[in-house]
Design a protein around this motif. Sequence first.
Motif, PDB file in Angstrom:
ATOM      1  N   LYS A  48       0.896  -1.156  -0.123  1.00 54.40           N
ATOM      2  CA  LYS A  48      -0.125   0.175   0.024  1.00 54.40           C
ATOM      3  C   LYS A  48       0.831   1.343   0.145  1.00 54.40           C
ATOM      4  CE  LYS A  48      -4.054  -2.033   2.336  1.00 54.40           C
ATOM      5  NZ  LYS A  48      -4.513  -2.353   3.545  1.00 54.40           N
ATOM      6  N   LEU A  49       2.083   1.116   0.374  1.00 59.46           N
ATOM      7  CA  LEU A  49       3.041   2.257   0.440  1.00 59.46           C
ATOM      8  C   LEU A  49       3.837   2.568  -0.807  1.00 59.46           C
ATOM      9  CD1 LEU A  49       4.846   1.550   3.863  1.00 59.46           C
ATOM     10  CD2 LEU A  49       2.658   2.894   3.320  1.00 59.46           C
ATOM     11  N   SER A  50       3.547   2.026  -1.978  1.00 57.17           N
ATOM     12  CA  SER A  50       4.080   1.963  -3.187  1.00 57.17           C
ATOM     13  C   SER A  50       2.927   2.147  -4.461  1.00 57.17           C
ATOM     14  CB  SER A  50       5.039   0.964  -3.538  1.00 57.17           C
ATOM     15  OG  SER A  50       4.485  -0.343  -3.693  1.00 57.17           O
ATOM     16  N   SER A  51       3.329   2.462  -5.392  1.00 58.63           N
ATOM     17  CA  SER A  51       2.306   2.568  -6.333  1.00 58.63           C
ATOM     18  C   SER A  51       2.153   1.398  -7.183  1.00 58.63           C
ATOM     19  CB  SER A  51       2.957   3.573  -7.761  1.00 58.63           C
ATOM     20  OG  SER A  51       2.029   3.857  -8.656  1.00 58.63           O
ATOM     21  N   LYS A  52       0.845   1.065  -7.732  1.00 56.58           N
ATOM     22  CA  LYS A  52       0.684  -0.016  -8.540  1.00 56.58           C
ATOM     23  C   LYS A  52       1.071   0.004  -9.770  1.00 56.58           C
ATOM     24  CE  LYS A  52      -1.961  -1.665  -4.919  1.00 56.58           C
ATOM     25  NZ  LYS A  52      -0.980  -2.095  -3.908  1.00 56.58           N
ATOM     26  N   ASP A  53       1.314   1.151 -10.259  1.00 57.81           N
ATOM     27  CA  ASP A  53       1.776   1.310 -11.572  1.00 57.81           C
ATOM     28  C   ASP A  53       3.333   1.095 -11.552  1.00 57.81           C
ATOM     29  OD1 ASP A  53       2.833   2.673 -14.007  1.00 57.81           O
ATOM     30  OD2 ASP A  53       1.655   4.247 -13.970  1.00 57.81           O
ATOM     31  N   PRO A  54       3.882   0.223 -12.570  1.00 56.92           N
ATOM     32  CA  PRO A  54       5.074  -0.052 -12.524  1.00 56.92           C
ATOM     33  C   PRO A  54       6.006   0.900 -12.978  1.00 56.92           C
ATOM     34  CG  PRO A  54       3.852  -1.368 -14.261  1.00 56.92           C
ATOM     35  CD  PRO A  54       3.018  -0.723 -13.284  1.00 56.92           C
ATOM     36  N   TYR A  55       5.476   1.743 -13.811  1.00 59.97           N
ATOM     37  CA  TYR A  55       6.527   2.845 -14.309  1.00 59.97           C
ATOM     38  C   TYR A  55       6.621   3.806 -13.150  1.00 59.97           C
ATOM     39  CZ  TYR A  55       5.449   0.792 -18.877  1.00 59.97           C
ATOM     40  OH  TYR A  55       5.535  -0.137 -19.997  1.00 59.97           O
ATOM     41  N   GLU A  56       5.566   4.111 -12.307  1.00 61.65           N
ATOM     42  CA  GLU A  56       5.903   4.782 -11.259  1.00 61.65           C
ATOM     43  C   GLU A  56       6.748   4.366 -10.122  1.00 61.65           C
ATOM     44  OE1 GLU A  56       4.640   8.163 -10.419  1.00 61.65           O
ATOM     45  OE2 GLU A  56       4.162   8.058 -12.631  1.00 61.65           O
TER      46      GLU A  56
END
Length: 75
Positions: A48-56
């Motif tokens: 939950k602390l990171s983006s689900k978007d692999p580029y982000e």
Amino acid sequence: VHVDLMKRPSWYLAFGGGTVPVIEFPSGFRYGESHAIMELLNDLNDKKLSSKDPYEEAKMREFISLGSQVGLYMF
């Protein structure tokens, strides 16, 4: 807890080896590496602390890597 990084007290050196930051869990487990602490907290919180978007996510890793390199020259 505030710790003067130029005069690290002996209790802090004994607690985390003098590294900054250091985290201690209720189990007594201690860890003192910034990037690994962030990843561990992210893993413990279902990502939950990171983006689900692999580029982000890649941008975040790049920023962390840069911060780690710059941090070597701060103290």
